[in-house]
Design a protein around this motif. Structure first.
Motif, PDB file in Angstrom:
ATOM      1  N   ASN A  40      49.777  55.108  30.370  1.00 38.88           N
ATOM      2  CA  ASN A  40      49.959  53.766  29.820  1.00 38.88           C
ATOM      3  C   ASN A  40      50.324  52.717  30.853  1.00 38.88           C
ATOM      4  N   VAL A  41      50.135  53.041  32.120  1.00 44.31           N
ATOM      5  CA  VAL A  41      50.244  52.049  33.182  1.00 44.31           C
ATOM      6  C   VAL A  41      48.950  52.102  33.986  1.00 44.31           C
ATOM      7  N   VAL A  42      48.294  50.961  34.165  1.00 42.94           N
ATOM      8  CA  VAL A  42      47.044  50.917  34.914  1.00 42.94           C
ATOM      9  C   VAL A  42      47.077  49.761  35.896  1.00 42.94           C
ATOM     10  N   TYR A  43      46.281  49.895  36.958  1.00 41.74           N
ATOM     11  CA  TYR A  43      45.984  48.778  37.834  1.00 41.74           C
ATOM     12  C   TYR A  43      44.725  48.114  37.270  1.00 41.74           C
ATOM     13  N   GLY A  44      44.620  46.802  37.441  1.00 41.95           N
ATOM     14  CA  GLY A  44      43.458  46.139  36.875  1.00 41.95           C
ATOM     15  C   GLY A  44      43.108  44.856  37.585  1.00 41.95           C
ATOM     16  N   THR A  45      41.955  44.321  37.200  1.00 43.62           N
ATOM     17  CA  THR A  45      41.499  43.043  37.726  1.00 43.62           C
ATOM     18  C   THR A  45      40.785  42.281  36.627  1.00 43.62           C
ATOM     19  N   HIS A  46      40.813  40.968  36.758  1.00 41.86           N
ATOM     20  CA  HIS A  46      40.227  40.077  35.758  1.00 41.86           C
ATOM     21  C   HIS A  46      39.691  38.849  36.495  1.00 41.86           C
ATOM     22  N   VAL A  47      38.497  38.387  36.120  1.00 42.76           N
ATOM     23  CA  VAL A  47      37.906  37.215  36.770  1.00 42.76           C
ATOM     24  C   VAL A  47      37.516  36.165  35.739  1.00 42.76           C
ATOM     25  N   GLU A  48      37.758  34.929  36.098  1.00 38.31           N
ATOM     26  CA  GLU A  48      37.270  33.748  35.387  1.00 38.31           C
ATOM     27  C   GLU A  48      36.692  32.831  36.456  1.00 38.31           C
ATOM     28  N   ASP A  49      36.064  31.728  36.032  1.00 41.61           N
ATOM     29  CA  ASP A  49      35.608  30.762  37.015  1.00 41.61           C
ATOM     30  C   ASP A  49      36.792  30.229  37.813  1.00 41.61           C
ATOM     31  N   ASN A  50      36.675  30.310  39.124  1.00 42.61           N
ATOM     32  CA  ASN A  50      37.664  29.772  40.072  1.00 42.61           C
ATOM     33  C   ASN A  50      38.977  30.552  40.135  1.00 42.61           C
ATOM     34  N   ILE A  51      39.046  31.704  39.487  1.00 40.59           N
ATOM     35  CA  ILE A  51      40.276  32.489  39.570  1.00 40.59           C
ATOM     36  C   ILE A  51      39.963  33.974  39.416  1.00 40.59           C
ATOM     37  N   ALA A  52      40.627  34.777  40.238  1.00 42.05           N
ATOM     38  CA  ALA A  52      40.582  36.232  40.096  1.00 42.05           C
ATOM     39  C   ALA A  52      42.018  36.725  40.073  1.00 42.05           C
ATOM     40  N   ASN A  53      42.290  37.720  39.260  1.00 39.76           N
ATOM     41  CA  ASN A  53      43.622  38.301  39.167  1.00 39.76           C
ATOM     42  C   ASN A  53      43.554  39.793  39.445  1.00 39.76           C
ATOM     43  N   VAL A  54      44.567  40.314  40.131  1.00 36.16           N
ATOM     44  CA  VAL A  54      44.821  41.751  40.151  1.00 36.16           C
ATOM     45  C   VAL A  54      46.191  41.950  39.523  1.00 36.16           C
ATOM     46  N   PHE A  55      46.382  43.091  38.878  1.00 34.14           N
ATOM     47  CA  PHE A  55      47.622  43.252  38.134  1.00 34.14           C
ATOM     48  C   PHE A  55      47.961  44.720  37.941  1.00 34.14           C
ATOM     49  N   VAL A  56      49.232  44.945  37.618  1.00 40.91           N
ATOM     50  CA  VAL A  56      49.681  46.223  37.078  1.00 40.91           C
ATOM     51  C   VAL A  56      49.988  45.955  35.613  1.00 40.91           C
ATOM     52  N   CYS A  57      49.420  46.769  34.728  1.00 38.53           N
ATOM     53  CA  CYS A  57      49.557  46.564  33.285  1.00 38.53           C
ATOM     54  C   CYS A  57      50.374  47.703  32.684  1.00 38.53           C
ATOM     55  N   PHE A  58      51.349  47.335  31.873  1.00 41.09           N
ATOM     56  CA  PHE A  58      52.238  48.294  31.223  1.00 41.09           C
ATOM     57  C   PHE A  58      51.953  48.285  29.726  1.00 41.09           C
ATOM     58  N   GLY A  59      51.556  49.429  29.187  1.00 41.04           N
ATOM     59  CA  GLY A  59      51.100  49.516  27.806  1.00 41.04           C
ATOM     60  C   GLY A  59      52.207  49.438  26.784  1.00 41.04           C
ATOM     61  N   TRP A  60      51.858  49.836  25.553  1.00 42.48           N
ATOM     62  CA  TRP A  60      52.757  49.644  24.421  1.00 42.48           C
ATOM     63  C   TRP A  60      53.885  50.678  24.349  1.00 42.48           C
ATOM     64  N   THR A  61      53.799  51.759  25.100  1.00 42.83           N
ATOM     65  CA  THR A  61      54.788  52.820  24.932  1.00 42.83           C
ATOM     66  C   THR A  61      56.150  52.378  25.476  1.00 42.83           C
ATOM     67  N   GLU A  62      57.181  52.965  24.932  1.00 45.90           N
ATOM     68  CA  GLU A  62      58.541  52.643  25.373  1.00 45.90           C
ATOM     69  C   GLU A  62      58.742  53.012  26.833  1.00 45.90           C
ATOM     70  N   GLU A  63      58.140  54.131  27.243  1.00 46.91           N
ATOM     71  CA  GLU A  63      58.259  54.562  28.640  1.00 46.91           C
ATOM     72  C   GLU A  63      57.677  53.517  29.587  1.00 46.91           C
ATOM     73  N   ALA A  64      56.495  52.991  29.233  1.00 46.90           N
ATOM     74  CA  ALA A  64      55.847  52.006  30.094  1.00 46.90           C
ATOM     75  C   ALA A  64      56.650  50.712  30.164  1.00 46.90           C
ATOM     76  N   LEU A  65      57.147  50.257  29.030  1.00 49.18           N
ATOM     77  CA  LEU A  65      57.934  49.027  29.011  1.00 49.18           C
ATOM     78  C   LEU A  65      59.261  49.192  29.744  1.00 49.18           C
ATOM     79  N   ASP A  66      59.854  50.381  29.646  1.00 49.36           N
ATOM     80  CA  ASP A  66      61.081  50.651  30.402  1.00 49.36           C
ATOM     81  C   ASP A  66      60.800  50.608  31.904  1.00 49.36           C
TER      82      ASP A  66
END
Length: 305
Positions: free
Chosen positions: A204-230
Motif C-alpha cells: 500500500n505504498v508506491v512510488y509514482g509519477t503524474h504529468v499534466e501540461d507544463n508540470i510533472a510530479n513524482v511522488f510516494v503514495c500511501f494507501g488507505w491502510t492504517e499501516e501506510a498512513l502511520d
C-alpha cells in the motif's frame, strides 16, 4: 471587412444549461451528433431518464447504431465526482451495457484513472467526454473532447490519437529505463492515463509519477491502510532531513488535502513549458527528470519504508 469576434470560455456549464436532467439531458439527446463525433460511432434509440427494474434512472440509454449493443450515458454539468462515478458503475452492474459514456465539464486524474482501469479489464468500454463551452455576443458554442477511451474502440478513423495514446507513448521509455534499474511498474494500486506507479518494499505504498501540461510530479503514495498512513505520519518527523537528502523542498499532503483522492502523498514537481504532444526530443528532459527523481526517491525512502 466582416467583423470577427473572439470566443470567450464559459466557466460554468450551468450558464448554458440551467438543469442537468431537464435541460442538459434533453439537449444532448436532440443534439447527439456532438457526442457521436467525440465517440466516433453513431447512436440510435436514445431514451432519456430510463428507469431500471432494480431501481434508479439512467440519464440516457441508447444503442450502438452498428452493433445494437446497449450504451449507458451518464452526464453532468460539473466536474467529475464520486456520486456520478458510482451511478455509472451501478448502471454497468445492473444493465447489459458494456459501453459506458461519462459526460462532464472536466475529469480529475483520479476519475480518469478509474475509467482507464475499467478499459484495462477488457470487460467494459469506458469513455470520458469533456464538454467545453464558449460564447460570443451572447451566443453559445460547445466542443466535446474525448479524454478517455478504450485502447481499441470500434471506430471509422483508425488514425485517431487520444490522450491515452500520448500518455502511453510518453511513459513507455520511462518504464523501460526504470525496469533496467530494477524498479518495476506495480500491478497493485496501479494508475493509468496520466499516472504510472512503481513497487516499493511496503504494501500500500508506491512510488509514482503524474504529468499534466507544463508540470510533472513524482511522488510516494500511501494507501488507505492504517499501516501506510502511520508510515506517512512517521516520515513527517524526518521531513527536514528527507528534504535535505532530496535537495529540494517536498510537498507533504495528508489524505483529503490533495486532488488524487483518498491517499497521502509526498510530492516533488517539475515546472517547465511542455505538453504531451511535443516531440520526443522536447519531452526527453521531462522523462530524464522523472527517472532521475524516482530513483532518488527510492534511494532516500527505501531505508525508511
Amino acid at each position: 471587412m466582416q467583423e470577427i469576434t473572439k470566443l470567450e470560455p464559459v466557466n460554468s456549464l450551468w450558464d448554458v444549461w440551467s438543469h442537468e436532467a431537464y435541460k442538459f439531458t434533453p439537449w444532448l439527446v436532440e443534439h447527439k451528433h456532438f457526442l457521436e463525433e467525440a465517440l466516433n460511432f453513431k447512436l440510435k434509440d436514445l431514451k432519456p431518464e430510463t428507469h431500471l427494474s432494480i431501481g434508479g434512472y439512467v440519464d440516457i440509454l441508447a444503442l450502438h447504431a452498428d452493433t445494437d449493443d446497449p450504451v449507458v450515458i451518464e452526464n453532468q454539468l460539473g466536474e467529475s465526482d464520486q456520486s456520478h462515478c458510482v451511478r455509472l458503475l451501478g448502471y454497468a452492474a445492473n444493465t447489459e451495457a458494456k459501453t459506458l459514456v461519462w459526460v462532464a465539464k472536466d475529469f480529475t486524474p483520479y476519475y480518469q484513472s478509474i475509467l482507464e482501469w475499467l478499459n484495462e479489464t477488457k470487460q467494459l468500454r469506458a469513455y470520458a467526454v469533456a464538454v467545453r463551452a464558449y460564447q460570443a455576443r451572447g451566443v453559445f458554442s460547445v466542443d466535446f473532447q474525448t479524454i478517455v477511451e478504450p485502447e481499441h474502440p470500434e471506430r471509422s478513423n483508425p488514425k485517431r490519437v487520444t490522450l491515452s495514446t500520448y500518455c502511453a507513448e510518453f511513459y513507455r521509455p520511462v518504464v523501460d529505463r526504470l525496469k533496467r534499474e530494477d524498479m518495476h511498474i506495480t500491478s497493485k494500486h496501479r494508475w493509468a492515463g496520466r499516472f504510472r506507479s512503481f513497487q516499493s518494499e511496503l504494501d500500500n505504498v508506491v512510488y509514482g509519477t503524474h504529468v499534466e501540461d507544463n508540470i510533472a510530479n513524482v511522488f510516494v503514495c500511501f494507501g488507505w491502510t492504517e499501516e501506510a498512513l502511520d508510515k506517512f505520519k512517521e516520515l513527517q518527523k524526518y521531513q527536514e532531513e528527507i528534504d535535505a537528502k532530496i535537495g529540494e523542498s517536498l510537498i507533504w499532503m495528508k489524505e483529503g488535502e490533495y486532488s488524487w483522492e483518498g491517499f497521502s502523498h509526498i510530492v516533488l514537481s517539475y515546472n517547465r513549458p511542455f505538453t504531451l504532444i511535443d516531440s520526443d526530443e522536447d519531452l526527453e528532459p521531462v522523462r530524464q527528470w522523472i527517472v532521475k527523481k524516482l530513483l532518488l526517491f527510492r534511494e532516500v525512502f527505501h531505508p525508511l519504508v
